[in-house]
Design an enzyme around this catalytic site. Structure first.
Site, PDB file in Angstrom:
ATOM      1  N   LYS A  70       0.933  -1.255   0.238  1.00  0.00           N
ATOM      2  CA  LYS A  70       0.108   0.089  -0.131  1.00  0.00           C
ATOM      3  C   LYS A  70       0.866   1.183   0.002  1.00  0.00           C
ATOM      4  O   LYS A  70       2.001   1.372   0.572  1.00  0.00           O
ATOM      5  CB  LYS A  70      -0.962  -0.289   1.349  1.00  0.00           C
ATOM      6  N   SER A  89      -9.799   2.085   2.733  1.00  0.00           N
ATOM      7  CA  SER A  89      -8.852   2.810   1.797  1.00  0.00           C
ATOM      8  C   SER A  89      -8.058   1.753   1.236  1.00  0.00           C
ATOM      9  O   SER A  89      -7.261   2.265   0.107  1.00  0.00           O
ATOM     10  CB  SER A  89      -8.264   3.809   2.740  1.00  0.00           C
ATOM     11  N   SER A 129     -10.446  -0.270   6.974  1.00  0.00           N
ATOM     12  CA  SER A 129      -9.731  -0.333   5.750  1.00  0.00           C
ATOM     13  C   SER A 129      -9.017  -1.389   5.107  1.00  0.00           C
ATOM     14  O   SER A 129      -8.635  -1.092   4.059  1.00  0.00           O
ATOM     15  CB  SER A 129      -8.835   1.056   5.709  1.00  0.00           C
TER      16      SER A 129
END
Lengths: 494, 95
Positions: free
Chosen positions: A78, A158, A182
């Site tokens: 990420k 997210s 998330s």
């Protein structure tokens, strides 16, 4: 061998150890899957050269016969994780061209274990979002659709890039972070497994901060066993994070016996919301039946303050974000706006932040500023922190009465169309209604794929565990995974 | 509690984010929708609850007070938008 990118960590480990394939072959297979998946927009910075170099190093370690389980596994990272000499900008324009001089503790641990990074993954800006629509890189597209001509769906957020990349087999697994859901919400939307460990299990050092008392890293994988393997290599004490727990990390994989006889599974009655869709209700009931058939004892429990978790979160997280994001001032790193004649340092701050942050990030910084400002601190921030104490004590009470883990749906719906909730922040926040309590209480929780809805889209179930009992939680999830037998994959339309 | 455009401007100023005057009413409206949602917290009896300071009770670690790192000027300045002669450079602060 074809389709090596579709392997799980577990299957890849077996093939690598038997010498039937190499990390380089699996890595190349992932890199070409990434090349052909531009439409999904999951990978935002490719690291091909680094990946090939790391894969070759991993192959020589594997040949020497002393390689850890993660050795040679191509993973996606990420964009929130700082990775040395590789762009890391948290999906934000304010970190344009930021190239860290250091490596986050979690990625350093993964690389020490031999993991291979194929690229940085898209995400909501500063991890603020539930649909991956706030990223400077653009929306991520979910590899799942109800039909080929149907509209593009959100992968959730997210960690939307991580979820889409794993679901579309662009990497074997990925790192995510979870502040309010998330990891778990996008895992549920894309038919994969995602675990947020207990607060303090994974070091936050080098992970770009959103809300420090809630942020935790975790793995996003294709199975519970993979999650156990990858989580273990991400955990451990780090003196650079003062909230990192100095506790031994057990071998989570050894704890996956699949035997949950006698375990007490709590089902919180407050999670039965008015207007809960039938498909979520029946998924949840099926989950209870499966755990019962596996020998667990299902118990009705009460978490009376759970309904206040979301409003408490939307005070605490913005408050922490407003102070964490104060560092983006155009002085030390990231973007600085061009100044007009006569403008000074205050204009530099205000223009830099106005141009560098997106709308949702600005909204949250300003809400945070407001709830922390003189006259409102007690009414909002302190009250929210008191409610947080009450939310945690609800869980403490359930656990002290013998509950081992708690079963809930992960999300109130399946993946929705991109753009559908984009203009109503509060409607978007409701996505996290089942996940956010866990962050406020600092508990570990996992989402596993548990079925498809009538449009053929995946739905997830969440299990919440006792603090530091990730091993037991993973084992319960493993038993549920065995009972569910979820094997569906999106077919490649992109 | 409800926020008007003037209060929204004050919050933007405190947060050091420039907001065009024409955008203030919409911003105030956004704030009000979120604050309405947060308002539910007023229903909770918090009489006997302490504000949470740490979600996992633990004693912060201590270490000897000595220098353990440093000498990284080049690395620290490497991402600066404007670095000169070993320093971060900013517009003039003092007249």
């Amino acid at each position: 061998m074809s389709d090596l990118n579709r392997l799980t960590i577990t299957a890849a480990r077996d093939l690598l150890r038997k010498g039937e394939t190499t990390s380089e072959e699996i890595t190349v297979s992932c890199l070409s899957a990434i090349e052909s998946a531009a439409h999904l927009n999951a990978v935002v910075h490719q690291t091909r050269d680094l990946a090939i170099r790391q894969a070759r190093d991993a192959d020589s370690r594997i040949r020497s016969g002393r390689a850890p389980s993660m050795c040679g596994m191509p993973i996606g990272v990420k964009d929130l994780f700082c990775t040395r000499n590789v762009a890391s900008q948290a999906g934000s324009a304010i970190l344009d061209d930021f190239i860290p001089e250091y490596e986050s503790t979690v990625t350093a641990k993964l690389f020490e274990a031999g993991a291979v990074m194929v690229g940085k993954l898209n995400m909501d800006e500063f991890a603020m979002g539930s649909s991956n629509e706030t990223s400077i890189y653009g929306n991520v597209v979910n590899p799942w659709k109800s039909n080929d001509d149907g509209p593009d769906l959100t992968p959730g957020g997210s960690s939307g890039g991580s979820a889409a990349a794993v679901a579309a087999d662009l990497c074997i697994a990925a790192t995510g972070t979870d502040t309010g859901g998330s990891i778990r919400q996008p895992a549920a939307f894309t038919g994969i497994t995602g675990i947020k460990p207990t607060y303090g299990r994974c070091s936050r050092w080098g992970i770009i901060a959103f809300a420090s008392s809630l942020d935790q890293a975790g793995p996003m994988t294709k199975s519970v066993r993979d999650a156990a393997i990858m989580l273990e290599s991400m955990c451990g004490h780090d003196s650079k994070d003062s909230t990192s727990a100095d506790l031994p990390v057990p071998c989570f994989e050894y704890m996956l016996t699949g035997d949950i006889r006698g375990k007490v599974i709590g089902v919180p009655r407050e999670y039965r919301m008015d207007g809960m869709p039938d498909e979520i209700e029946s998924l949840w009931r099926d989950g209870m039946d499966m755990l019962k058939n596996a020998g667990a004892d299902i118990r009705d429990i009460s978490l009376p303050h759970a309904r206040y978790a979301l409003p408490a979160y939307y005070v605490i997280a913005p408050a922490e974000a407003s102070s964490n994001l104060a560092r983006y001032d155009g002085v030390r790193y990231g973007r600085r706006s061009r100044l007009d004649k006569g403008e000074g340092i205050t204009e530099m701050y205000e223009k830099t932040r106005a141009e560098g942050f997106g709308a949702e990030v600005k909204r949250r910084i300003m809400i945070g500023t407001y709830v922390l400002s003189a006259g409102y601190y007690d009414a909002y921030y302190n009250r929210a922190r008191k409610v947080r104490t009450l939310i945690k004590s609800d869980f403490d009470a359930a656990f002290s009465e013998g509950v081992d883990s708690i079963l809930t749906p992960t999300t109130p719906s399946a993946a929705f169309e991109l753009g559908r909730n984009a203009h109503d922040p509060v409607e978007m926040y409701l996505n996290d209604i089942f996940t956010v309590t866990v962050n406020l209480a600092g508990l570990p929780a996992i989402s596993i794929p548990a079925g498809l809805n009538r449009h053929g889209l995946p739905l997830g179930l969440q299990l919440i565990g006792r603090p530091w009992e990730e091993g037991d939680l993973l084992n319960t999830a493993h038993a549920l995974e065995n009972a569910v037998g979820f094997v569906a994959k999106p077919h490649k339309w992109w | 509690m409800s926020i008007n455009a003037k209060q929204a401007a004050k919050v933007a100023k405190l947060a050091r984010i420039h907001v065009e005057r024409s955008e203030l009413p919409a911003l105030a409206e956004d704030f009000n929708a979120i604050l309405d949602f947060i308002e539910q917290l007023g229903e909770v009896d918090v009489e006997n609850a302490e504000p949470m300071t740490s979600v996992t009770p633990m004693r912060l670690k201590r270490r000897d007070d000595k220098v353990t790192d440093g000498g990284r000027q080049g690395e620290i300045l490497s991402n600066a938008p404007d670095a000169r002669e070993g320093f971060f450079a900013v517009p003039k602060v003092v007249e």
